[in-house]
Design a protein around this motif. Structure first.
Motif, PDB file in Angstrom:
ATOM      1  N   ARG B  47      32.357 -11.640  -9.073  1.00 39.09           N
ATOM      2  CA  ARG B  47      31.556  -9.701  -9.442  1.00 39.09           C
ATOM      3  C   ARG B  47      31.460  -8.401  -8.386  1.00 39.09           C
ATOM      4  O   ARG B  47      31.247  -7.699  -8.899  1.00 39.09           O
ATOM      5  N   SER B  50      34.089  -7.260 -11.015  1.00 32.20           N
ATOM      6  CA  SER B  50      33.710  -6.328 -11.893  1.00 32.20           C
ATOM      7  C   SER B  50      32.740  -5.551 -11.727  1.00 32.20           C
ATOM      8  O   SER B  50      32.019  -4.946 -12.644  1.00 32.20           O
ATOM      9  N   THR B  52      29.202  -5.810 -10.692  1.00 33.07           N
ATOM     10  CA  THR B  52      28.542  -6.469 -10.966  1.00 33.07           C
ATOM     11  C   THR B  52      27.394  -6.995 -10.248  1.00 33.07           C
ATOM     12  O   THR B  52      26.321  -7.513 -10.313  1.00 33.07           O
ATOM     13  N   PHE B  55      23.941  -6.345 -10.301  1.00 36.33           N
ATOM     14  CA  PHE B  55      23.049  -6.432 -10.683  1.00 36.33           C
ATOM     15  C   PHE B  55      22.211  -8.025  -9.538  1.00 36.33           C
ATOM     16  O   PHE B  55      20.890  -8.465 -10.426  1.00 36.33           O
ATOM     17  N   HIS B  56      22.726  -8.440  -8.875  1.00 43.23           N
ATOM     18  CA  HIS B  56      22.117  -9.350  -8.034  1.00 43.23           C
ATOM     19  C   HIS B  56      21.769  -8.797  -6.644  1.00 43.23           C
ATOM     20  O   HIS B  56      21.500  -9.173  -5.432  1.00 43.23           O
ATOM     21  N   ARG B  57      21.900  -7.354  -6.597  1.00 45.24           N
ATOM     22  CA  ARG B  57      21.463  -6.726  -5.294  1.00 45.24           C
ATOM     23  C   ARG B  57      22.330  -6.811  -4.596  1.00 45.24           C
ATOM     24  O   ARG B  57      21.921  -7.363  -3.403  1.00 45.24           O
ATOM     25  N   PRO B  76      30.431  -1.567 -14.508  1.00 41.45           N
ATOM     26  CA  PRO B  76      31.508  -2.588 -15.036  1.00 41.45           C
ATOM     27  C   PRO B  76      32.460  -2.211 -16.116  1.00 41.45           C
ATOM     28  O   PRO B  76      33.276  -2.306 -16.529  1.00 41.45           O
ATOM     29  N   VAL B  85      39.333  -8.133 -16.915  1.00 42.76           N
ATOM     30  CA  VAL B  85      38.250  -8.645 -17.342  1.00 42.76           C
ATOM     31  C   VAL B  85      37.347  -9.855 -17.147  1.00 42.76           C
ATOM     32  O   VAL B  85      38.666 -10.321 -16.744  1.00 42.76           O
ATOM     33  N   GLN B  86      35.703  -9.909 -17.070  1.00 47.75           N
ATOM     34  CA  GLN B  86      36.074 -11.155 -16.329  1.00 47.75           C
ATOM     35  C   GLN B  86      35.206 -12.172 -17.130  1.00 47.75           C
ATOM     36  O   GLN B  86      34.395 -11.629 -18.044  1.00 47.75           O
ATOM     37  N   PRO B  88      32.417 -14.640 -17.207  1.00 47.31           N
ATOM     38  CA  PRO B  88      31.225 -15.233 -16.020  1.00 47.31           C
ATOM     39  C   PRO B  88      31.549 -16.722 -15.995  1.00 47.31           C
ATOM     40  O   PRO B  88      31.682 -17.600 -16.919  1.00 47.31           O
TER      41      PRO B  88
END
Ligand code: ATP
Ligand code: MG
Lengths: 296, 265
Positions: B47, B50, B52, B55-57, B76, B85-86, B88
């Motif tokens: 994360r 990428s 991101t 998105f999970h603080r 992202p 590119v991830q 998930p």
């Protein structure tokens, strides 16, 4: 029988207009999970711009500017307001839209005063009679235009890259971001499209037999809420079905008001909400929805 | 010469510390494995790359560079455009969309034009013929293995230079896990670097050139995959080999050194 057919067709026509509004509402909800209580004010903004301009630049250009204007207002609300609250709780976002609605409606009604503004449409109060059934031209135009726009929208939603990014972001924002989809752009375009559709709806909510654009127009626009909710907040099909159901119910209930007098006066205005409550009792997520309202 | 350089990365989710001072190199053209048990911080590491975590603080410090370009501060979409590119964890296919539309979604972040996308689609269909057969089916109806193929195919649509894979073998039957492993090798052989996160150490160590072992947010071991596969601690903890002396060794190892080279010295 003739009365019934007239009421039914009238209901389908106004229902297709509700569907236009509900569609924009659903698009915003799908793309951003925001319940947009400011939707009626976008509609009012589009109608206002058209009403102010049509004398000077003619009806069609004025309508074009009104549509573009409402799209810009929608995008502006997303960009300058909603974006600041990204990541907030959905209920917080919904309350923010109520604030936006109050500000926009207050400003627009201040400008309109107590006037009833005409939008300068070409149909006036002409009617068409086919086999004893009489329909206003405006109702036919509403049905055709709304049907066309809805078709175009659904095709775009299904087949264009824009549609793919909308659907991907609606289903799983984080994974959409991992694919390089820009979520900010997705939500901006959702608000803009919703505004544009609402501006077209504004036209057909204010043409004959309605006197014109006034404060109460935003109340009429509110009927798209039960339409969207009973169809299922996250379903475009639901918005269409919901719009038509609300339109037809309202039209029939108003038309047969005297036969339904045991239910009291004003049943026509109430009927859409009654239908909504009944549908939600049976299907809490709405007719075509997947997410229950409790999630909001 | 490393394509991806992660230096002194620390990440927290509010009060939860997920990664502490992690440095990882993913060399160009190779497969690099990151192993670790549940909650070790593997997904968090991806994360962070990428971009991101938001998105999970989650928030982090440290530097992440890809081919010299700093990834911190990018969004992202910009990371995808940079060629990283991830895929998930848990596949996360767009279940309500068709297989074909999932692949289209994967191409939305691609830099190349229509031609590049068409070429990528041909290649994905070559790698995973089943995705061509099921093109018009809803992705939610695919089997777990097919969904993993779709998730990987979708990521390949963006034409990545570095592919981040988060537990691709999770929940798959051994035969399917094996097939996915072969495909990872094939993708790598065609020139895409791979950072492979796995709990399944035996598969990962077989594919990778170098490997890292994360333990509660820190790099516990690192070294050539072959050496790690032979090390007693890895055998005991991740390969399911139970052995008394290995267990004692590992206990001692846990207290002292940090890299495999120092540990085995
Ligand atoms: N969204 C989140 N919010 C708070 N804490 C989180 C979040 N995601 C992960 N964590 C915590 O961060 C730590 C690392 O989690 P992470 O998901 O990166 O581990 P992992 O190695 O991928 O585990 P697994 O193999 O189970 O997927 C764990 O302690 C976890 O509880
Ligand atoms: Mg994980």
């Amino acid at each position: 029988m003739t009365t019934f057919i007239e009421l039914l067709l009238g209901g389908l026509s106004i229902g297709s207009v509700y569907a236009l509004i509900a569609l924009g509402f659903v698009v915003i909800f799908k793309a951003t999970e925001v319940v947009n209580f400011a939707h009626a004010s976008l509609l009012l903004a589009g109608g206002y711009v058209t009403a102010v301009l049509h004398d000077d630049i003619g009806f069609w250009p004025a309508l074009g500017v009104g549509i573009a204007g409402a799209a810009v207002v929608g995008a502006g609300v997303e960009f300058f307001v909603m974006r600041r609250y990204r990541g907030s709780d959905h209920s917080v976002l919904a309350i923010v839209t109520i604030g936006v609605d109050i500000i926009l409606v207050t400003e627009l009604t201040r400008r309109m005063g107590t006037d009833v503004m005409a939008l300068g449409d070409p149909w006036g109060d002409d009617v068409v009679t086919i086999g004893g059934v009489t329909l206003a031209e405006t109702r036919i135009a509403a049905f055709l235009v709304a049907g066309l726009l809805i078709t175009v929208f659904l095709l775009a939603f299904r087949f264009t890259s824009w549609g793919v990014s909308m659907r991907a972001a609606a289903e799983n924002p984080q994974t959409a971001a991992l694919m390089g989809i820009k979520l900010g752009r997705v939500s901006l375009s959702a608000w803009a499209v919703a505004g544009a559709l609402a501006a077209v709806a504004a036209l057909f909510l204010t043409v004959f037999p309605t006197p014109g654009l006034e404060r109460a127009t935003s109340l009429a626009a509110l009927k798209a809420f039960p339409a969207a909710i009973l169809g299922g907040l996250d379903s475009t099909t639901g918005a269409l079905a919901g719009g038509l159901i609300v339109g037809v119910t309202e039209s029939l209930a108003t038309g047969y008001q005297s036969d339904l007098s045991f239910l009291g006066r004003g049943i026509g205005d109430l009927a859409p909400y009654l239908v909504m409550v009944i549908v939600l009792l049976v299907r809490p997520a709405g007719l075509f929805g997947t997410k229950e309202l409790a999630r909001v | 010469m490393a394509t991806l350089e992660i230096r002194a990365l620390s990440v927290g989710y509010g009060p939860v510390r997920a990664l502490r001072d992690v440095s990882v190199d993913v060399p160009a053209g190779a497969i690099t494995a990151v192993l670790g048990g549940n909650g070790a911080g593997k997904t968090t590491l991806l994360r962070a790359v990428s971009r991101t975590l938001g998105f999970h603080r989650g928030t982090g410090t440290g530097t992440i560079r890809f081919d010299g370009q700093a990834l911190e501060g990018l969004g992202p979409a910009q990371v995808v455009a940079a060629g990283v590119v991830q895929v998930p964890e848990g596949r996360q296919v767009f279940a309500r969309m068709t297989v074909a539309d999932n692949l289209r979604a994967g191409a939305l972040g691609a830099r190349g034009g229509r031609k590049a996308v068409a070429a990528a689609l041909t290649r994905v269909h070559e790698l995973f013929p089943v995705l061509a057969q099921r093109a018009h089916q809803r992705a939610g109806l695919l089997s777990g293995g097919e969904q993993q193929m779709l998730a990987m195919g979708r990521a390949l649509m963006a034409g990545p230079r570095l592919l981040l894979l988060d537990e691709p073998s999770l929940g798959l039957a051994p035969l399917m896990a094996q097939k996915i492993a072969e495909t990872v090798q094939e993708i790598n052989a065609a020139g895409t670097s791979v950072m492979l996160v796995e709990q399944n150490a035996s598969i990962a160590l077989r594919l990778a050139t170098t490997a890292y072992v994360l333990d509660v947010g820190e790099v516990a071991l690192e070294g050539p995959a072959g050496e790690l596969a032979a090390s007693d601690e890895v055998r005991r903890r991740y390969l399911g080999v139970v052995d008394e002396t290995a267990a004692e060794d590992a206990d001692r190892a846990g207290r002292a050194p940090r890299t495999l080279s120092r540990w085995s010295a």
